[in-house]
Design an enzyme around this catalytic site. Structure first.
Site, mmCIF file in Angstrom:
data_model
loop_
_atom_site.group_PDB
_atom_site.id
_atom_site.type_symbol
_atom_site.label_atom_id
_atom_site.label_comp_id
_atom_site.label_asym_id
_atom_site.label_seq_id
_atom_site.Cartn_x
_atom_site.Cartn_y
_atom_site.Cartn_z
ATOM 1 N N THR A 185 -2.577 5.264 -4.195
ATOM 2 C CA THR A 185 -2.104 6.357 -3.883
ATOM 3 C C THR A 185 -0.431 5.895 -3.892
ATOM 4 O OG1 THR A 185 -1.168 4.224 -2.019
ATOM 5 C CG2 THR A 185 -3.049 6.379 -1.088
ATOM 6 N N THR A 186 -0.377 5.083 -5.028
ATOM 7 C CA THR A 186 1.017 3.688 -5.936
ATOM 8 C C THR A 186 0.810 4.717 -6.993
ATOM 9 O OG1 THR A 186 0.962 1.907 -4.213
ATOM 10 C CG2 THR A 186 2.286 1.887 -6.023
ATOM 11 N N ASP A 192 -9.274 -0.047 1.702
ATOM 12 C CA ASP A 192 -9.255 0.548 -0.255
ATOM 13 C C ASP A 192 -10.642 0.060 -0.483
ATOM 14 O OD1 ASP A 192 -6.861 1.613 0.487
ATOM 15 O OD2 ASP A 192 -5.781 0.685 -1.309
ATOM 16 N N ASP A 200 0.857 -1.308 0.102
ATOM 17 C CA ASP A 200 0.190 0.235 0.517
ATOM 18 C C ASP A 200 0.898 0.978 -0.119
ATOM 19 O OD1 ASP A 200 -2.722 1.144 0.000
ATOM 20 O OD2 ASP A 200 -1.342 1.947 2.147
#
Ligand SMILES: Nc1ncnc2c1ncn2[C@@H]1O[C@H](COP(=O)(O)OP(=O)(O)OP(=O)(O)O)[C@@H](O)[C@H]1O
Ligand SMILES: [Mg+2]
Length: 551
Positions: A100-101, A396, A67
């Protein structure tokens, strides 16, 4: 570089001694390099074939995750420009809950490409301008291609939840977990016209090590990781009337020392009796209000436990504040801070309160609450690390479901939207003059990085795949993307890899904003390390001020 200026040959000291200043290209390069390092560190974690990171904190605790936000949070980054990328991950997580990545990778690549142009003497304001225009085109494209979703069929919700978990350690159980997440969210959703509003925090997530992820379950109510305080109390109460107390059932110790002179054994007894009377009185008050269950945020004295158990009342102590708030909402009870003021109207209701053995521990289940929009997901899993990663992955999943409920539109994944945006932006670049065109063009290239990283993760050669994808998109195949499990180009909308429009839009916004902000900086002035303040006698030792030192 010096932080001083010269006036008639005499140096004038402007900044505090030890301050550090860098300007112009030097400052930009340092910032871009730092941000690139951060982006590089999450790059391999993208997608279902992405790698996990093992993070060890200063206490030796280990976290295994892919994550993006968690990786960056745990990295304890010091450099101010690098920290801005950590902020990107945080914003992305807060606004959309997933992606987010991707946001960090794209921001890093925007900076990487900008650096090349800066080296070719293109001013950063032109680049920032170009990025802004390109981002607008990107957002327009996403809006145009997004697929409308009918919330009456929860199929898309499930598929999107599964996509968000496909890239996590828990991917093998994504179907079971997605079903649970969708059910939970549908239960708590409030309908407003044809839209829904939901608060992810209304789904309580508890985890207990043991069994396997398969045994993860949805409970219609609240589960507390607490046992009933006294073995003499019933383990189960139906039609429970619940008192929620933010007051201790103990005799408060006074803040000052008091001496009691006792002259005879009778007096000791009288003193102890007095305490007993007070505790008994507390139990009486709870019983008189009509409660059959007490959930207390503070402590409960042994003697008070004894009295409550004699009255057949179930008690739980030291419940978390956040749980108390959830319980108040779920049971319709009021949190009482003064025991003297408790009355039957403060009590909440649940059809069943029961202690059950889960693994080696006991947990308390509060089911059939007055307000049915309270649910708990109880995660099971072989080790603490698995349950912790399952919790992050479920977060998520819950967020992408919320995103679609609030904005019912999705995109197919596997870099199909990125390639499509890139195509549109390239065409737009062709209409612009000179340097501006270059800036917009590199934005299009930066978006393609997502396809490059996904392809690399599948062990394939990116150059061939990207050119094939470009051709297909030119031919109108909007949803052509790279399916990483089989390592083939596919129509991603046909194989059910969906993501919320909200997530992708936010990725564009957060990545562009962060890259522009870092590019705008051409002067970094860092204060010298402050001297530690003198240690007050008996006080904690003073340290430097973290983050303000030289870097
Ligand atoms: N089967 C698949 N084939 C190809 N790509 C996929 C597949 N499943 C998901 N993806 C892609 O993987 C990417 C998401 O990966 P991942 O979840 O690791 O990162 P993120 O969502 O950007 O960040 P994070 O989940 O860490 O907040 C998306 O671009 C998505 O389209
Ligand atoms: Mg994700």
């Amino acid at each position: 570089m010096s932080s001083n200026v010269q006036a008639g040959g005499i140096p004038v000291l402007v900044l505090r001694e030890g301050s550090n200043r860098s300007r112009g290209r030097e400052a930009q390069h340092a910032n871009i390099t730092a941000a690139k390092v951060v982006a590089e560190s999450v790059r391999t974690a993208l997608g279902p074939k992405g790698m996990e990171k093992m993070l060890v904190d200063s206490f030796g605790d280990v976290t295994i995750t892919s994550d993006g936000r968690t990786i960056l949070d745990e990295m304890d980054i010091q450099h101010p420009a690098a920290k801005m990328l950590v902020e990107v991950a945080k914003t992305q997580d807060n606004e959309a809950g997933d992606g987010t990545t991707s946001a960090v990778i794209i921001a890093g690549e925007l900076l990487n490409k900008a650096e090349e142009l800066i080296d070719k003497n293109v001013h950063s304001t032109i680049i920032i301008d170009g990025y802004q225009k390109a981002a607008e085109k990107a957002l327009e494209t996403l809006e145009r291609i997004a697929i409308k979703v009918d919330l009456k069929t929860p199929d898309y919700l499930k598929k999107t939840a599964m996509t968000s978990m496909a890239s996590k350690l828990v991917a093998d159980y994504k179907e079971i977990l997605a079903d649970i997440a969708v059910k939970a969210m549908l239960q708590i959703a409030e309908k407003e016209g044809d839209k829904m509003t939901v608060d992810v925090d209304d789904v309580k997530v508890e985890k207990k090590t043991g069994e396997s992820l398969k045994e993860t379950s949805l409970i219609n109510g609240i589960v507390l990781d607490k046992e009933i305080v006294h073995s003499g109390m019933p383990k189960r109460v139906e039609k429970a009337k619940i008192a929620l107390l933010d007051a201790s059932l103990e005799i408060e110790k006074t803040e000052f020392d008091a001496k009691i002179n006792i002259e005879s054994p009778d007096q000791i007894e009288a003193f102890l009796d007095q305490e007993e009377v007070m505790l008994k009185d507390m139990a009486e008050k709870i019983m008189k209000a009509g409660a059959t269950v007490v959930i207390c945020q503070k402590g409960i004295d042994d003697m008070a436990q004894h009295f409550l158990s004699k009255k057949g009342i179930i008690a739980i102590r030291r419940a978390k504040k956040s749980d108390m708030e959830k319980l108040a909402k779920a049971t319709g009870g009021k949190i009482v801070t003064k025991l003297d003021a408790i009355s039957s109207s403060d009590l909440g209701y649940a059809a069943l309160v029961e202690e059950r053995k889960i693994g080696n521990d006991k947990m308390t289940f509060i089911e059939g609450c007055k307000h049915p929009k309270a649910v708990t997901i109880l995660i099971r899993g072989g080790t603490d690390r698995i349950t912790a990663e399952a919790e992050r992955s479920l977060h998520d999943a819950l967020c992408v479901i919320r995103d679609i409920m609030e904005e019912p539109r999705v995109l197919a994944g596997g870099s199909a939207p990125e390639i499509e945006m890139s195509k549109v932006i390239r065409k737009f670049a062709d209409t612009l003059p000179g340097k501006e065109q270059l800036a917009v063009r590199i934005y299009a290239e930066a978006l393609e990085t997502i396809a490059v990283v996904l392809t690399e993760s599948a062990g394939l050669e990116p150059i061939d795949i990207i050119s094939e994808l470009r051709t297909r998109h030119e031919n109108g195949e909007t949803w052509s993307g790279i399916e990483v499990r089989e390592g083939k180009i596919q129509d991603m909308s046909k194989i059910g890899v969906f993501e919320p429009l909200t997530v992708k839009k936010q990725i564009i916004k957060s990545a562009t904003e962060a890259a522009s902000m870092i590019l705008k900086i051409d002067d970094v002035i860092a204060a010298g390390k402050m001297k530690a303040p003198p240690t007050p006698p008996g006080g904690a030792p003073g340290g430097g001020y973290p983050g303000m030192g030289e870097y």
